[in-house]
Each structure stands twice: as C-alpha cells, then as structure tokens.
Enzyme design. Structure first.
Site, short mmCIF file in Angstrom:
data_model
loop_
_atom_site.label_atom_id
_atom_site.label_comp_id
_atom_site.label_asym_id
_atom_site.label_seq_id
_atom_site.Cartn_x
_atom_site.Cartn_y
_atom_site.Cartn_z
N CYS A 285 -0.34 -0.12 6.54
CA CYS A 285 1.19 -0.58 7.58
C CYS A 285 1.20 -1.92 7.94
O CYS A 285 2.24 -2.58 8.44
CB CYS A 285 1.44 0.48 8.07
SG CYS A 285 0.81 1.79 8.24
N CYS B 193 3.11 5.39 0.56
CA CYS B 193 4.12 6.37 1.57
C CYS B 193 5.28 6.51 1.37
O CYS B 193 5.57 7.47 1.85
CB CYS B 193 4.02 6.43 2.47
SG CYS B 193 3.91 4.16 3.31
S1 FES Z 1 2.02 5.05 5.97
FE1 FES Z 1 3.23 3.66 4.92
S2 FES Z 1 3.86 2.46 6.56
FE2 FES Z 1 2.09 3.50 7.79
#
Ligand code: FES
Lengths: 203, 139
Positions: free
Chosen positions: B107, B37
């Site tokens: 995460c 992400c």
């Molecule tokens: S979406 Fe990447 S750390 Fe949460």
C-alpha cells in the site's frame, strides 16, 4: 501397517496426487484419488493405533485437503503454480527489482478509476438518477464480459504452458503472461463485487 | 489486524482529497494500481515550473485504509516541497511513519509510485507544452 502412516511431506500439492506440475488436470481422476486417500487416512482406521500414528494420519489428511482444495479449481491451481515456480508470492508479484511490478495496463487503471468514481457517486445518493444506474449496469456487463475474456485467455495460456513443459521448455514467459492476466482478473473481480454491492445492496 | 492510530487518523480524516485540472500544463497526474489487491490510487500535483515547488497536491484512492493513509500522508509531506525532495521519499519512510505491518507494505509502495508517476507526467506534459507552440509554428 500401511505406509500411509509416515507423515510424508510431499514436494508440492501435485505430488500428493502423484502428478507432475501441469495446469490441465483430469478432475474426475483427481477426485477419485482424493477419496481413495481420504478413506485410507480416515481416523476410524486408526482408532486403535498409537498416538503418533493417529497424529500422522491427521497431518496427512490436512495436507490432502489443502492439496485438493487448491488443485480442484482452475484459478487457485494457476495461482498456486505461479507461487511454486517463484513468479509470485502469496499476495504479491515478484519482480526482478525486488518485488514490485506495476505492469497493469494504464487503460485498465483508467477504466477501474472511472468506474470507482461512478460507484462513489452512486453510493452518495446518485443512484436515483436513472442515468447513473444505467451507466453502472452497462459497466457491470462490460466488466463481466471482460472477465470472460480474461478467463478464456488464462485457460489458453495454461494449455500453452503445459505444452511448453511437455516439450522440456521452462515456459517462464508464459507464466509472466499468466501472472498479468491474473492481475487483470483481480481488478475486474473487485469492480464487479463493488458494482453489485451498489446496484443491489443487501440490507 | 489492527491499524495504527496514525493510519486511523489519516483514514478517517484524509488530507487533500480531490481533483486538479488534468489539462493544466503545470499539473501532473499519477495513476497507479496494486494488482495483488485490485486497488487504485490517483495523485495529482500542481508544480511551479520556475521554482520546482509543489504548490498543490490532491489524491483520490480506492483501496484499503493503509493505501488511503499512505496517500494522505504523502500529500502532506510533499506539499510546499520541491520536486527533488518529493522524489526522495521512499515507501519505507511511509511504512515507518504509519507503522504499517508487512502485509500492508504494498500500500505504501503504491504511494511512492504515485508520486513518481505524477512527477514523470508533469515533466512530460510540461516539455510538451513548451515545445508545442514551436511545432505549431513549424506546421
Ligand atoms: S491492500 Fe491493496 S493497497 Fe492496501
């Protein structure tokens, strides 16, 4: 009736176009084939067909659209191939020890972090400071050029993978390199998006 | 997707955000990232070398709400605890506490990795700090 009516499930997006898994594609040929199949599956042609056949045509159409959308663009195509080959899942990397791989080079993380700090400062009003603005603009350029470098490297590795496959090798190592490059690309893209948002906020 | 109350609480009122002096030999810094992400997290711990107790924990996360909540929670958990207690924390503990959905598991992994990275850094820096005078003497 045309054989297009069976809701054939193709092995993968490449197979939809009768292609084998390769990263370099003839885009013009791909587009042509996409239109040819789209016409063949057009709902008008099935207006009087049985409901099941209409259904099948619809299914094939959506499969065709998916496949085309994925393969027509180089980055989605590469990401899709990594998924197919089991190198990563849709949103994460798959690693031998159960799905985590933090192989982002430290220096990239440091850069990303520093720039984020600068962005934070700029967001909280520091943008009036010409120094901050300049720093951000420079960072933007820097990241843009890094993105260019990553993209060049990706294309080069993609070609190398095709060659490995043509030679009957697995090319697994190349796919790992490609995966690393994609990670780097994610970071750079996020940063660029954030820098752009700070430098020229859209009201 | 909706965040749990606990995530929202930590997100809107994060504990222990900040920076510690990177050069302090008792401070360990862990910088980790989630490539999928593009998020980054920095966790800093000030550890007493005699007692092995984590006296201070500060974080700074550029990422989604779950990553911020995970790191905030992690600092709360490890402050005042020993290094080995901190190392025992698993990302699954965080997932459970914050009721993170499957897509947000990475995460919490980030937070676990940050703890490990900070402690590794502290160990390294600490050994260096202890060895350094001897080496200067040699040179
Ligand atoms: S979406 Fe990447 S750390 Fe949460």
């Amino acid at each position: 009736m045309p054989d297009a009516l069976s809701p054939t499930v193709h092995a993968d997006h490449f197979a939809v176009f009768g292609l084998s898994r390769r990263l370099h594609l003839d885009l013009a040929a791909l587009e042509k084939e996409f239109y040819r199949q789209s016409r063949k599956l057009h709902p008008d042609r099935f207006a009087r067909a049985a409901a099941t056949e209409q259904q099948a045509a619809l299914q094939r159409t959506s499969q065709l659209n998916d496949a085309y959308r994925t393969l027509a663009e180089p980055i989605p195509r590469i990401a899709y191939l990594l998924e197919l080959e089991g190198v990563r899942r849709r949103d994460e990397r798959v690693d031998a020890d159960g799905g985590r791989a933090n192989q982002v080079p430290t220096e990239l993380l440091e850069e990303v972090f520093e720039l984020n700090m600068a962005l934070d400062e700029a967001r909280s009003g520091g943008l009036d400071d010409p120094g901050t603005r300049r720093q951000l603009a420079e960072a933007q350029e820097d990241f843009q050029s890094k993105l260019g470098t990553v993209d060049t490297a990706l294309l080069e590795r993609a070609a190398a993978w095709d060659r490995a496959r043509d030679a009957g090798e697995s090319g697994g190592e190349i796919l790992q390199q490609i995966s690393g490059l994609l990670d780097r690309r994610n970071y750079l893209q996020n940063l660029l998006r954030d820098v752009a948002a700070v430098l020229s906020p859209t009201p | 997707m909706s965040y749990s109350d606990k995530v929202i609480d930590h997100y809107s009122n994060p504990r222990n955000v900040g920076t510690l002096d990177k050069k302090d030999p008792n401070v360990g810094t862990g910088l980790v990232g989630a490539p999928e992400c593009g998020d980054v997290m920095r966790l800093q711990l000030k550890i007493n070398p005699e007692t092995q107790i984590i006296e201070e924990a500060k974080f700074k996360t550029f990422g989604c709400g779950s990553a911020i909540a995970s790191s905030s929670l992690a600092t709360e958990w490890i402050k005042g605890r020993t290094v080995s207690d901190a190392l025992a924390i698993k990302n699954t503990d965080i997932v459970r506490e914050l009721a993170l959905p499957p897509v947000k598991i990475h995460c919490s992994v980030l937070a676990e990795d940050a703890i490990k990275a900070a402690i590794t850094d502290w160990k390294q820096r600490h050994t260096e700090a202890v060895l350094a005078p001897a080496e200067t003497a040699k040179a």
